[in-house]
Design an enzyme around this catalytic site. Structure first.
Site, PDB file in Angstrom:
ATOM      1  N   THR A  12       0.819  -1.217   0.000  1.00 29.20           N
ATOM      2  CA  THR A  12       0.000   0.000   0.000  1.00 29.20           C
ATOM      3  C   THR A  12       0.846   1.257   0.000  1.00 29.20           C
ATOM      4  O   THR A  12       0.514   2.258  -0.643  1.00 29.20           O
ATOM      5  CB  THR A  12      -0.933  -0.010   1.235  1.00 29.20           C
ATOM      6  N   THR A  89       1.484  -4.368   4.199  1.00 33.30           N
ATOM      7  CA  THR A  89       1.202  -4.672   5.604  1.00 33.30           C
ATOM      8  C   THR A  89       0.632  -6.079   5.818  1.00 33.30           C
ATOM      9  O   THR A  89       0.640  -6.578   6.936  1.00 33.30           O
ATOM     10  CB  THR A  89       0.216  -3.642   6.201  1.00 33.30           C
ATOM     11  N   ASP A  90       0.158  -6.718   4.739  1.00 33.55           N
ATOM     12  CA  ASP A  90      -0.492  -8.021   4.934  1.00 33.55           C
ATOM     13  C   ASP A  90       0.457  -9.097   5.469  1.00 33.55           C
ATOM     14  O   ASP A  90       0.054  -9.923   6.285  1.00 33.55           O
ATOM     15  CB  ASP A  90      -1.134  -8.492   3.620  1.00 33.55           C
TER      16      ASP A  90
HETATM   17  N1  ASP Z   1      -2.233  -5.740  -0.035  1.00 28.19           N
HETATM   18  C1  ASP Z   1      -1.312  -4.804   0.573  1.00 28.19           C
HETATM   19  C2  ASP Z   1      -0.016  -5.539   0.841  1.00 28.19           C
HETATM   20  O1  ASP Z   1       0.175  -6.179   1.826  1.00 28.19           O
HETATM   21  C3  ASP Z   1      -1.875  -4.230   1.820  1.00 28.19           C
HETATM   22  C4  ASP Z   1      -1.008  -3.191   2.475  1.00 28.19           C
HETATM   23  O2  ASP Z   1       0.141  -2.946   2.151  1.00 28.19           O
HETATM   24  O3  ASP Z   1      -1.531  -2.552   3.427  1.00 28.19           O
HETATM   25  O4  ASP Z   1       0.839  -5.482   0.038  1.00 28.19           O
END
Ligand code: ASP
Length: 325
Positions: A12, A89-90
């Protein structure tokens, strides 16, 4: 001047709205990501290395293990005082913990990400990069293991987990709390570290075992997934048990078969806090699991237990995996 290398990987924090697909996609290059952070070159002499630009849902432990080596080599340069890794973040907590177990260095390694893209009003990405670079450049942050810095808080990689799907304060350490925080000051923020982690671990290995399955225990779970994983060639298996560390009696036969097939099984608790216990003695309960050679993960989350088992299987013969648990 202190040199900090920012390794970018996507997520993200590197995402923007794309009208063609009507959604967010990671397209912001590493250089552009860092260039958009006001004051970052004042905090440290920043060098940018783009490792990838993908959602962290695309990553594998094998790829992250390779990145670990790349980052470790750059950290060995005496000119470099610390590194930042920007990440989706995942799976951020899994990569940060993998780095924590593998990289034996005193220099600060800081993982960060963002809960809002640069296309949204008030993106947290630039601020998270700035505070992370400050922490990576601060000698006070040395020797604490891999750190995760988001939303003004400094967490230990071992303890932190994503607790909310979209809130800015998604990253928390439910068992023990953060190590410190970034506090506002005149002209410059202050890094306030309040405690140091005592239970740091290190696994020396040149290999990571990818074939580690993951099974969650819910009311009435049977051995179907356990047997399927063994048939598919799993070398290890993490079972996310009930809160106290028990599985259902219907899983016991499967676990027994897995152990006889030479599969190393580790159990963690599905509760948000605490650790699995070996106090209850009925079939499938903690004492039974212990007696069947199942490893206990202490207060690690399930995804981190899996990373640890993968590295332990890479480092040691299955019979010696128990030394890491
Ligand atoms: N789908 C994203 C990831 O983990 C979510 C994020 O970065 O918050 O790459």
């Amino acid at each position: 001047m202190t040199r900090v290398v920012v390794f970018t990987t996507g997520g993200t924090i590197a995402s923007r709205y794309d009208a063609d697909v009507d959604g967010f996609v990671p397209v912001v290059s590493g250089d552009d990501l860092v260039a958009a952070v006001p004051g970052v070159q004042v905090a440290a002499e920043v060098e940018v290395v783009e490792l990838a630009n993908v959602s962290s849902t695309f990553l594998t432990p094998t790829l992250v293990f390779e990145w670990c080596r790349t980052v470790g080599k750059r950290l060995a340069d005496p000119e470099v005082c610390g590194v930042v890794v920007t990440h989706g973040t995942d799976t951020l907590e899994e990569s940060a913990y993998l780095f924590d177990l593998v990289l034996d260095t005193h220099k600060p390694i800081v993982f960060t990400g963002a809960m809002r893209t640069s296309s949204e009003l008030i993106s947290d990405g630039p601020r998270n990069i700035l505070t992370s670079v400050r922490v990576a450049a601060d000698p006070e942050a040395a020797g604490l293991g891999v750190l995760v810095v988001l939303n003004e808080e400094i967490h230990a990689a071992r303890d932190v987990t994503k607790t909310h799907a979209e809130a800015l304060d998604a990253f928390q350490s439910p068992n023990l709390g953060p190590l410190g925080r970034i506090s506002r000051g005149w002209g410059e923020d202050h890094i306030r570290l309040y405690r140091a982690p005592r239970c740091r671990e290190h696994i020396t290995t040149d290999r990571i075992e990818p074939a580690v399955a993951y099974v969650k225990t819910v009311m009435g779970t049977d051995s179907l997934m356990i047997d399927a994983a063994v048939t598919a060639g799993a070398r290890g298996m993490v079972i996310e048990a009930f809160g106290g560390g028990e599985v259902t009696p219907f899983m016991a036969d499967g676990i027994d078969r897995a152990r006889r097939a030479g599969v190393e099984v580790a159990v963690c608790s599905r509760a948000l806090r605490g650790r699995p216990l070996d106090l209850y003695a009925e079939i499938g309960e903690g004492k039974w699991l212990r007696d069947h050679g199942v490893h206990f993960s202490d207060s690690l989350t399930g995804p981190k237990t899996r990373i640890k088992l993968m590295l332990a299987l890479g480092a040691a013969d299955p019979a010696d995996v128990g030394q890491y648990f």
